[in-house]
Design a protein around this motif. Structure first.
Motif, PDB file in Angstrom:
ATOM      1  N   ARG A  98      23.611  42.088  68.512  1.00 11.94           N
ATOM      2  CA  ARG A  98      24.417  42.756  69.520  1.00 11.94           C
ATOM      3  C   ARG A  98      25.354  43.727  68.838  1.00 11.94           C
ATOM      4  NH1 ARG A  98      22.616  38.281  71.600  1.00 11.94           N
ATOM      5  NH2 ARG A  98      22.387  38.015  73.860  1.00 11.94           N
ATOM      6  N   VAL A  99      25.346  44.974  69.292  1.00  7.29           N
ATOM      7  CA  VAL A  99      26.107  46.046  68.664  1.00  7.29           C
ATOM      8  C   VAL A  99      26.974  46.714  69.716  1.00  7.29           C
ATOM      9  CG1 VAL A  99      25.976  48.200  67.367  1.00  7.29           C
ATOM     10  CG2 VAL A  99      24.250  46.432  67.000  1.00  7.29           C
ATOM     11  N   ARG A 100      28.238  46.944  69.396  1.00  7.60           N
ATOM     12  CA  ARG A 100      29.126  47.684  70.291  1.00  7.60           C
ATOM     13  C   ARG A 100      28.949  49.169  70.041  1.00  7.60           C
ATOM     14  NH1 ARG A 100      34.341  45.131  71.608  1.00  7.60           N
ATOM     15  NH2 ARG A 100      35.297  47.036  70.827  1.00  7.60           N
ATOM     16  N   ASP A 103      31.212  50.622  67.371  1.00  3.22           N
ATOM     17  CA  ASP A 103      31.175  50.107  66.004  1.00  3.22           C
ATOM     18  C   ASP A 103      30.366  51.048  65.121  1.00  3.22           C
ATOM     19  OD1 ASP A 103      32.633  47.989  66.862  1.00  3.22           O
ATOM     20  OD2 ASP A 103      30.987  46.544  66.860  1.00  3.22           O
ATOM     21  N   VAL A 104      30.947  51.408  63.973  1.00  2.00           N
ATOM     22  CA  VAL A 104      30.285  52.291  63.011  1.00  2.00           C
ATOM     23  C   VAL A 104      30.246  51.588  61.661  1.00  2.00           C
ATOM     24  CG1 VAL A 104      30.272  54.556  61.919  1.00  2.00           C
ATOM     25  CG2 VAL A 104      31.207  54.294  64.228  1.00  2.00           C
ATOM     26  N   PRO A 105      29.102  51.067  61.228  1.00  2.00           N
ATOM     27  CA  PRO A 105      29.021  50.480  59.880  1.00  2.00           C
ATOM     28  C   PRO A 105      29.360  51.532  58.823  1.00  2.00           C
ATOM     29  CG  PRO A 105      27.097  49.886  61.197  1.00  2.00           C
ATOM     30  CD  PRO A 105      27.830  50.948  61.961  1.00  2.00           C
ATOM     31  N   LEU A 106      30.261  51.188  57.918  1.00  2.00           N
ATOM     32  CA  LEU A 106      30.725  52.157  56.931  1.00  2.00           C
ATOM     33  C   LEU A 106      29.725  52.287  55.789  1.00  2.00           C
ATOM     34  CD1 LEU A 106      34.520  51.251  56.749  1.00  2.00           C
ATOM     35  CD2 LEU A 106      33.379  52.993  58.137  1.00  2.00           C
ATOM     36  N   GLU A 107      29.593  53.530  55.297  1.00  2.00           N
ATOM     37  CA  GLU A 107      28.697  53.831  54.202  1.00  2.00           C
ATOM     38  C   GLU A 107      29.450  54.619  53.133  1.00  2.00           C
ATOM     39  OE1 GLU A 107      25.438  55.951  55.821  1.00  2.00           O
ATOM     40  OE2 GLU A 107      24.718  54.292  57.074  1.00  2.00           O
ATOM     41  N   ARG A 108      28.954  54.528  51.924  1.00  2.00           N
ATOM     42  CA  ARG A 108      29.591  55.223  50.815  1.00  2.00           C
ATOM     43  C   ARG A 108      29.575  56.736  51.053  1.00  2.00           C
ATOM     44  NH1 ARG A 108      27.862  54.752  44.395  1.00  2.00           N
ATOM     45  NH2 ARG A 108      29.522  56.126  43.576  1.00  2.00           N
ATOM     46  N   GLN A 124      30.725  50.719  48.828  1.00  2.00           N
ATOM     47  CA  GLN A 124      30.332  49.845  49.930  1.00  2.00           C
ATOM     48  C   GLN A 124      29.217  48.934  49.450  1.00  2.00           C
ATOM     49  OE1 GLN A 124      27.161  50.407  51.708  1.00  2.00           O
ATOM     50  NE2 GLN A 124      27.464  48.550  52.936  1.00  2.00           N
ATOM     51  N   ASP A 125      29.355  47.633  49.762  1.00  2.00           N
ATOM     52  CA  ASP A 125      28.269  46.698  49.488  1.00  2.00           C
ATOM     53  C   ASP A 125      28.089  45.807  50.704  1.00  2.00           C
ATOM     54  OD1 ASP A 125      30.263  44.715  49.373  1.00  2.00           O
ATOM     55  OD2 ASP A 125      30.505  44.978  47.216  1.00  2.00           O
ATOM     56  N   MET A 205      40.048  49.467  64.239  1.00  2.00           N
ATOM     57  CA  MET A 205      40.067  48.290  63.385  1.00  2.00           C
ATOM     58  C   MET A 205      38.897  48.354  62.412  1.00  2.00           C
ATOM     59  SD  MET A 205      42.587  46.589  64.972  1.00  2.00           S
ATOM     60  CE  MET A 205      42.466  44.877  64.492  1.00  2.00           C
ATOM     61  N   LEU A 206      39.077  47.706  61.268  1.00  2.00           N
ATOM     62  CA  LEU A 206      37.993  47.454  60.340  1.00  2.00           C
ATOM     63  C   LEU A 206      37.728  45.948  60.364  1.00  2.00           C
ATOM     64  CD1 LEU A 206      38.944  49.624  57.214  1.00  2.00           C
ATOM     65  CD2 LEU A 206      37.430  50.226  59.095  1.00  2.00           C
ATOM     66  N   GLY A 207      36.463  45.574  60.505  1.00  2.00           N
ATOM     67  CA  GLY A 207      36.144  44.154  60.587  1.00  2.00           C
ATOM     68  C   GLY A 207      34.756  43.860  60.073  1.00  2.00           C
ATOM     69  N   ARG A 208      34.486  42.589  59.916  1.00  2.00           N
ATOM     70  CA  ARG A 208      33.207  42.127  59.406  1.00  2.00           C
ATOM     71  C   ARG A 208      32.224  41.931  60.555  1.00  2.00           C
ATOM     72  NH1 ARG A 208      33.696  36.530  56.718  1.00  2.00           N
ATOM     73  NH2 ARG A 208      35.072  37.677  55.300  1.00  2.00           N
ATOM     74  N   MET A 209      31.046  42.518  60.452  1.00  2.00           N
ATOM     75  CA  MET A 209      29.999  42.351  61.452  1.00  2.00           C
ATOM     76  C   MET A 209      29.242  41.048  61.207  1.00  2.00           C
ATOM     77  SD  MET A 209      28.519  46.266  61.656  1.00  2.00           S
ATOM     78  CE  MET A 209      27.418  45.841  63.021  1.00  2.00           C
ATOM     79  N   PRO A 210      28.435  40.591  62.195  1.00  2.00           N
ATOM     80  CA  PRO A 210      27.677  39.347  61.989  1.00  2.00           C
ATOM     81  C   PRO A 210      26.766  39.366  60.766  1.00  2.00           C
ATOM     82  CG  PRO A 210      27.692  39.941  64.311  1.00  2.00           C
ATOM     83  CD  PRO A 210      28.326  41.079  63.579  1.00  2.00           C
ATOM     84  N   ASP A 211      26.262  40.549  60.384  1.00  2.00           N
ATOM     85  CA  ASP A 211      25.387  40.613  59.211  1.00  2.00           C
ATOM     86  C   ASP A 211      26.158  40.750  57.903  1.00  2.00           C
ATOM     87  OD1 ASP A 211      26.350  43.172  59.427  1.00  2.00           O
ATOM     88  OD2 ASP A 211      24.400  44.137  59.684  1.00  2.00           O
ATOM     89  N   GLY A 212      27.500  40.716  57.969  1.00  2.00           N
ATOM     90  CA  GLY A 212      28.316  40.770  56.767  1.00  2.00           C
ATOM     91  C   GLY A 212      28.845  42.140  56.421  1.00  2.00           C
TER      92      GLY A 212
END
Length: 786
Positions: A98-100, A103-108, A124-125, A205-212
């Protein structure tokens, strides 16, 4: 003897008549409810290269904005979605993920622009990111934020819970760290906060997604820009592909997606708007298929529901095996078998409504009636406890039913349907499980082990709430409710052992370990209430319970200090209430839940909780003595619920306000009488259990009587605390405290994990002549301290 039997017979007849009248009122509300329609399917037709804007009216989603989203097709025919309302993100379901939309996963190499501040992702790891603003560098792993390798100082306004959480994450290894988001905005670099002078704190906000992975999440209307390979884009309004998307959720409305060429089919579920007529103004590209709300609809239950129902039925039927071995009359086998059937039906409906769809209100109403009448007639003789309880339960179901029938969407009836299913599962199940208490077949060593297991489960549940939940619970349940019941039961067992006068040789390390278990559970709950739960109502509940148990203990030991202690406690409570009313601002200034006391003293300046208090007071004033319709609510049965449903959390915290508005203060007085009778009945059964313990000639019955007495007194204390807090909240005698009113509110966890076990235990502890005689004939005469 004859007059006593006549009084009992008249009381049973009165309880049956009142319950029948209550069921008739519920049926009348259902029959008078007007016809309602809702969209069964929404079809959107678009040609490649075109788009359309959809909102609340086109989607039938009550919580959607007027212009919520854009659906478009690119030149290749693929479907895309863009959220137009940053304040309310859209949730996209892609398989088990499930994705909001915000939400934007951060990348290098990515950059984030928040107001005047700009941050660049240096590294980023899988579990952390490193950010820089050109002057400072931060590393964030989902729990701890380090600035240039060191922790930032705590923010001046950080509450105690935040400071404790930061300390825990600092001293524990990474796998044990608790998720703690980073807030962007404000004026200070402190705690888990990155400053941006022109940006409101908490908007991003910056937060941890379910996949880490670490992701940026936008939660407000201020734009947050993220860099792309070509340009910058608003993080909350990015295009989302629908190619692998199974469903989208707007507010509490879920739409299952099925593309079919130029047409996209959306099947709504959850909270769906209702209409008095099957027509609505729609764009040419949007078409609805209507369905009428039916009373006895029953979606096909999944195989899991059937399997669970059959399992419950077999377990319930197995409870009659001891009765078969005793060769009891067939009439005594009927009620346990009916209870097993009701519990199995409730299990079937509960699982079905969480998967395939909710049943019609008529089906849930039949289940509610079966549960109430089963509870009233479970024993051959109707007791005051069972009569008061079923009338309170029926009143609560009536209030929830009126809310659901009078609402303009389908979500409100879910509270009634969920309560009936949980009640149908929990109450018959507990009656069967605890029936051995009434037959004196309870083993003290086995009970002790069971209570320790229950305490362990309660601790695990509360710990899960601390780690993964909030003050509302975790995984759709509230572990605090189960912990209260476990605390009352385990404490009762320990007090029963001490009151029995065990010899000094028996008080070894195991004895003191048993005595320490409820103390540890109490301290843990107290710590959770202070640190994790943003509300002091659990503290009040624990204070009421501990004070009541202290008084019961003094009374059981024959100490004259009990009366003095009770008088002093009452005076302190009255003085404390007056001090809170006049000095709430002082407590708020000292940092003791300042928001609650600020809302209490100035509700007009707090848009959410203040509205609860103001709208609740207005609803109560509208009701008067006879209800808003001047006919005790009978003229308004099945009709619109009015503006009372605008009160936040009215189904839980402010259910009494709806009752007083719809049925008037006279109905409120009748409810107070029933609540007082229920508490009196619990204390009466407890006193009878104590008397049987004193008269017992064997250790097992003596211990059981003491255990019943202390457990029922503890349960009564918790119920009294709930009633006190709920009435105090609704009548503005106390600051807003989020506790449901027992029996009346739609608190599923409170009903299933506390009310049902307490009521079943109380009914099983009620003595009956035929059971007492059999127990006396089977009792042994071993000498042991009582």
């Amino acid at each position: 003897m004859t007059s006593s039997r006549q009084r009992m017979s008249s009381g049973a007849a009165t309880a049956s008549v009142l319950l029948a009248l209550l069921c008739a009122v519920q049926l009348l509300a259902v029959l008078r409810a007007p016809a309602a329609w809702l969209p069964r399917e929404i079809a959107v037709t678009l040609q490649p290269g075109t788009s359309i804007v959809l909102g609340r009216a086109e989607l039938g989603a009550p919580r959607a904005a007027t212009r919520q989203l854009t659906l478009r097709r690119d030149a290749g025919g693929a479907w895309w979605l863009r959220n137009l309302e940053p304040v309310q993100p859209i949730v996209l379901r892609r398989g088990d993920v499930r994705v909001r939309s915000s939400d934007v996963p951060l990348e290098r190499g990515q950059q984030i622009q928040t107001g005047a501040a700009r941050f660049e992702v240096l590294a980023q790891d899988a579990g952390s990111v490193t950010l820089s603003n050109g002057e400072r560098t931060w590393r964030y792993d989902g729990a701890t934020l380090l600035q240039d390798g060191a922790l930032q100082p705590a923010c001046p306004d950080a509450p105690l819970a935040s400071r404790v959480l930061a300390l825990w994450n600092r001293i524990t290894p990474y796998p044990l760290g608790l998720a703690r988001p980073v807030s962007l905005g404000g004026l200070l670099y402190c705690g888990n906060r990155l400053a941006s002078s022109t940006f409101e704190a908490g908007t991003a906000m910056l937060g941890r997604m379910p996949d880490g992975r670490i992701a940026l999440s936008v939660r407000g209307d201020q734009p947050v820009l993220v860099s792309t390979a070509q340009d910058w884009e608003d993080a909350a309004q990015r295009d989302q592909p629908l190619a692998a998307t199974d469903a989208v959720a707007v507010g509490r409305t879920v739409f299952t997606l099925v593309p079919n060429g130029d047409m996209l089919h959306l099947t709504p579920s959850g909270q769906v708007a209702l209409s008095n007529v099957p027509q609505v103004q729609l764009p040419d590209a949007v078409r609805w298929q209507w369905q009428e709300r039916t009373l006895f609809a029953l979606p096909a239950p999944p195989p899991l529901a059937w399997a669970a129902a059959i399992g419950v039925l077999l377990l319930g039927a197995g409870s009659v095996l001891p009765l078969l071995r005793q060769r009891v009359a067939s009439a005594r086998l009927a009620m346990p078998l009916i209870a097993a059937l009701v519990a199995a039906t409730a299990t079937l409906l509960l699982i079905a409504q969480r998967s395939s769809g909710a049943p019609g209100v008529g089906v849930s109403l039949l289940l509610a009636w079966a549960t109430l009448w089963l509870t009233l007639r479970f024993h051959a003789r109707i007791s005051l406890l069972s009569a008061a309880a079923v009338l309170l339960l029926g009143t609560g179901l009536l209030v929830q039913l009126e809310m659901g029938l009078g609402a303009s969407d389908t979500a409100w009836l879910r509270h009634f349907q969920n309560s009936t299913a949980l009640l149908g599962l929990g109450l018959p199940g507990m009656l069967l499980l605890l029936s051995s208490v009434g037959r004196n077949n309870l083993s003290r060593p086995v009970t002790e082990r069971v209570l320790l297991v229950l305490a362990g489960i309660a601790l695990v549940g509360v710990l899960l709430q601390v780690c993964f939940g909030s003050e509302t619970g975790v995984f759709d349940i509230q572990p605090f409710e189960f912990a209260k019941f476990a605390l009352a039961a385990l404490s009762a067992h320990c007090l029963a052992l001490v009151a029995g006068g065990a010899t000094h040789q028996q008080r070894n390390w195991r004895f003191w370990l048993r005595m320490a278990a409820p103390v540890l559970l109490f301290v843990f709950l107290l710590g959770v209430a202070l640190v994790r739960v943003d509300d002091y109502s659990p503290l009040v509940l624990l204070l009421v319970w501990s004070s009541a148990m202290a008084l019961v203990w003094c009374a059981s030991r024959g100490r004259r200090a009990a009366l003095v202690t009770a008088a002093v406690a009452i005076c302190l409570l009255v003085a404390g209430g007056a001090a809170m009313r006049s000095g709430g601002a002082v407590l708020g200034a000292l940092g003791f839940y300042p928001e609650r006391f600020q809302v209490w003293s100035a509700p007009t300046v707090h848009p959410h909780t203040g509205q609860q208090m103001l709208l609740g007071a207005r609803a109560i004033a509208q009701g008067g003595w006879l209800g808003a319709d001047k006919a005790f609510g009978l003229a308004a049965l099945g009709g619109a619920a009015g503006d009372a449903l605008a009160i936040p959390a009215i189904q839980d915290d402010f259910a009494p306000a709806f009752l007083l508005q719809r049925h008037g203060l006279a109905a409120g007085l009748a409810l107070w009488t029933l609540q007082a009778l229920f508490l009196v009945a619990l204390v009466r059964v407890a006193a009878g259990a104590w008397g049987r313990a004193l008269a017992a000639n064997d250790f097992r019955r003596a211990w059981l009587g003491r255990f019943q007495c202390f457990a029922l007194c503890g349960g009564a204390a918790f119920v009294a605390g709930h009633l006190l807090l709920a009435w105090g909240t609704n009548l503005a005698m106390f600051p807003i405290m989020g506790q449901p009113m027992s029996f009346l509110s739609a608190g599923g966890s409170h009903l299933l994990f506390f009310i049902c076990p307490l009521l079943a235990f109380g009914m099983a502890s009620t003595p009956f002549n035929e059971e007492i005689q059999s127990c006396r004939s089977m009792s042994n005469t071993k000498s042991w301290a009582r």
